[in-house]
Scaffold this motif. Structure first.
Motif, PDB file in Angstrom:
ATOM      1  N   PHE A 144       0.777  -1.239   0.000  1.00 35.29           N
ATOM      2  CA  PHE A 144       0.000   0.000   0.000  1.00 35.29           C
ATOM      3  C   PHE A 144       0.809   1.289   0.000  1.00 35.29           C
ATOM      4  CE2 PHE A 144      -2.687  -3.257   2.083  1.00 35.29           C
ATOM      5  CZ  PHE A 144      -3.676  -3.315   1.120  1.00 35.29           C
ATOM      6  N   ARG A 145       2.117   1.206   0.210  1.00 32.27           N
ATOM      7  CA  ARG A 145       2.907   2.437   0.267  1.00 32.27           C
ATOM      8  C   ARG A 145       4.072   2.433  -0.713  1.00 32.27           C
ATOM      9  NH1 ARG A 145       2.683   5.817   5.266  1.00 32.27           N
ATOM     10  NH2 ARG A 145       4.437   6.579   4.094  1.00 32.27           N
ATOM     11  N   GLY A 146       4.132   1.410  -1.566  1.00 33.19           N
ATOM     12  CA  GLY A 146       5.224   1.348  -2.535  1.00 33.19           C
ATOM     13  C   GLY A 146       6.562   1.010  -1.903  1.00 33.19           C
ATOM     14  N   GLY A 147       6.524   0.305  -0.774  1.00 34.38           N
ATOM     15  CA  GLY A 147       7.756  -0.083  -0.085  1.00 34.38           C
ATOM     16  C   GLY A 147       8.542  -1.112  -0.866  1.00 34.38           C
ATOM     17  N   PRO A 148       9.682  -1.510  -0.331  1.00 33.80           N
ATOM     18  CA  PRO A 148      10.534  -2.465  -1.046  1.00 33.80           C
ATOM     19  C   PRO A 148       9.856  -3.814  -1.256  1.00 33.80           C
ATOM     20  CG  PRO A 148      11.380  -2.045   1.173  1.00 33.80           C
ATOM     21  CD  PRO A 148      10.237  -1.110   0.953  1.00 33.80           C
ATOM     22  N   LYS A 149      10.237  -4.460  -2.357  1.00 35.76           N
ATOM     23  CA  LYS A 149       9.732  -5.796  -2.648  1.00 35.76           C
ATOM     24  C   LYS A 149      10.281  -6.762  -1.594  1.00 35.76           C
ATOM     25  CE  LYS A 149       9.815  -5.009  -7.589  1.00 35.76           C
ATOM     26  NZ  LYS A 149      10.476  -5.334  -8.851  1.00 35.76           N
ATOM     27  N   PRO A 150       9.564  -7.858  -1.367  1.00 26.96           N
ATOM     28  CA  PRO A 150      10.106  -8.867  -0.455  1.00 26.96           C
ATOM     29  C   PRO A 150      11.424  -9.428  -0.988  1.00 26.96           C
ATOM     30  CG  PRO A 150       7.770  -9.248  -0.853  1.00 26.96           C
ATOM     31  CD  PRO A 150       8.209  -8.182  -1.814  1.00 26.96           C
ATOM     32  N   PRO A 151      12.316  -9.828  -0.075  1.00 29.02           N
ATOM     33  CA  PRO A 151      13.559 -10.466  -0.510  1.00 29.02           C
ATOM     34  C   PRO A 151      13.275 -11.805  -1.204  1.00 29.02           C
ATOM     35  CG  PRO A 151      13.689  -9.797   1.796  1.00 29.02           C
ATOM     36  CD  PRO A 151      12.272  -9.626   1.364  1.00 29.02           C
ATOM     37  N   LEU A 152      14.275 -12.349  -1.855  1.00 26.47           N
ATOM     38  CA  LEU A 152      14.136 -13.654  -2.509  1.00 26.47           C
ATOM     39  C   LEU A 152      13.720 -14.716  -1.495  1.00 26.47           C
ATOM     40  CD1 LEU A 152      17.306 -13.636  -4.773  1.00 26.47           C
ATOM     41  CD2 LEU A 152      14.931 -13.300  -5.490  1.00 26.47           C
ATOM     42  N   PRO A 153      12.902 -15.647  -1.862  1.00 24.83           N
ATOM     43  CA  PRO A 153      12.334 -15.858  -3.176  1.00 24.83           C
ATOM     44  C   PRO A 153      11.075 -15.035  -3.422  1.00 24.83           C
ATOM     45  CG  PRO A 153      11.784 -17.723  -1.793  1.00 24.83           C
ATOM     46  CD  PRO A 153      12.620 -16.784  -0.978  1.00 24.83           C
ATOM     47  N   TYR A 154      11.180 -14.087  -4.264  1.00 22.68           N
ATOM     48  CA  TYR A 154      10.106 -13.241  -4.760  1.00 22.68           C
ATOM     49  C   TYR A 154      10.611 -12.656  -6.063  1.00 22.68           C
ATOM     50  CZ  TYR A 154       6.756  -9.555  -5.382  1.00 22.68           C
ATOM     51  OH  TYR A 154       5.790  -8.756  -5.925  1.00 22.68           O
ATOM     52  N   PRO A 155       9.851 -12.523  -7.088  1.00 22.49           N
ATOM     53  CA  PRO A 155       8.404 -12.671  -7.239  1.00 22.49           C
ATOM     54  C   PRO A 155       7.955 -14.069  -7.642  1.00 22.49           C
ATOM     55  CG  PRO A 155       9.276 -11.710  -9.231  1.00 22.49           C
ATOM     56  CD  PRO A 155      10.450 -11.923  -8.296  1.00 22.49           C
ATOM     57  N   LYS A 156       8.866 -15.023  -7.731  1.00 25.11           N
ATOM     58  CA  LYS A 156       8.488 -16.389  -8.085  1.00 25.11           C
ATOM     59  C   LYS A 156       8.864 -17.322  -6.952  1.00 25.11           C
ATOM     60  CE  LYS A 156       8.757 -15.737 -12.976  1.00 25.11           C
ATOM     61  NZ  LYS A 156       8.601 -16.409 -14.189  1.00 25.11           N
TER      62      LYS A 156
END
Length: 136
Positions: free
Chosen positions: A109-121
């Motif tokens: 909701f705030r454009g924060g950092p993406k989750p660490p690996l494993p992400y986005p798959k």
């Protein structure tokens, strides 16, 4: 048996080898150009339990507000434990704490950092810690 039916089929059948590895057999169209392919792979780990998506605490193959709610209920209301503690460790600090649902909500909701690996798959945890997955 497959995991994440919406495009992430991992295995249709799996057997344990004598040396505690795994033989996986399946059918997928991801290796070819629109045609289904049969594959047989051998691994030293269990694809069905060791692969996960960081932040996907409820194991539904996507990250959404339900994941943050599940972690909050687990931490503060004695709620249901997530099927994969590694996935609930959204900030990958090696523990399930209040920063995990905050990390998910900040990302969503705030454009924060993406989750660490494993992400986005789906993938394996590159960080060694005491958390693991316990799905059957």
């Amino acid at each position: 048996k497959s995991y994440c039916p919406d495009g992430y089929t991992i295995a249709n059948d799996m057997a344990v080898t004598d040396d505690d590895g795994y033989i996986v057999a399946g059918l997928t169209d991801t290796f070819g150009a629109g045609e289904e392919d049969v594959y047989i792979l051998r691994f030293g780990y269990n694809l069905m339990t060791d692969m996960f998506l960081r932040g996907n605490a409820n194991d539904d193959c996507k990250i959404d507000i339900a994941d943050a709610i599940l972690i909050l209920e687990y931490l503060f209301r004695g709620g249901k434990k997530t099927p994969c503690l590694d996935a609930a460790d959204a900030d990958d600090n090696g523990a399930i704490v209040i920063t995990d649902p905050i990390y998910i909500l900040n990302f969503l909701f705030r454009g924060g950092p993406k989750p660490p690996l494993p992400y986005p798959k789906l993938g394996f945890d590159p960080t060694k810690d005491d958390l693991n997955c316990s799905r059957n």
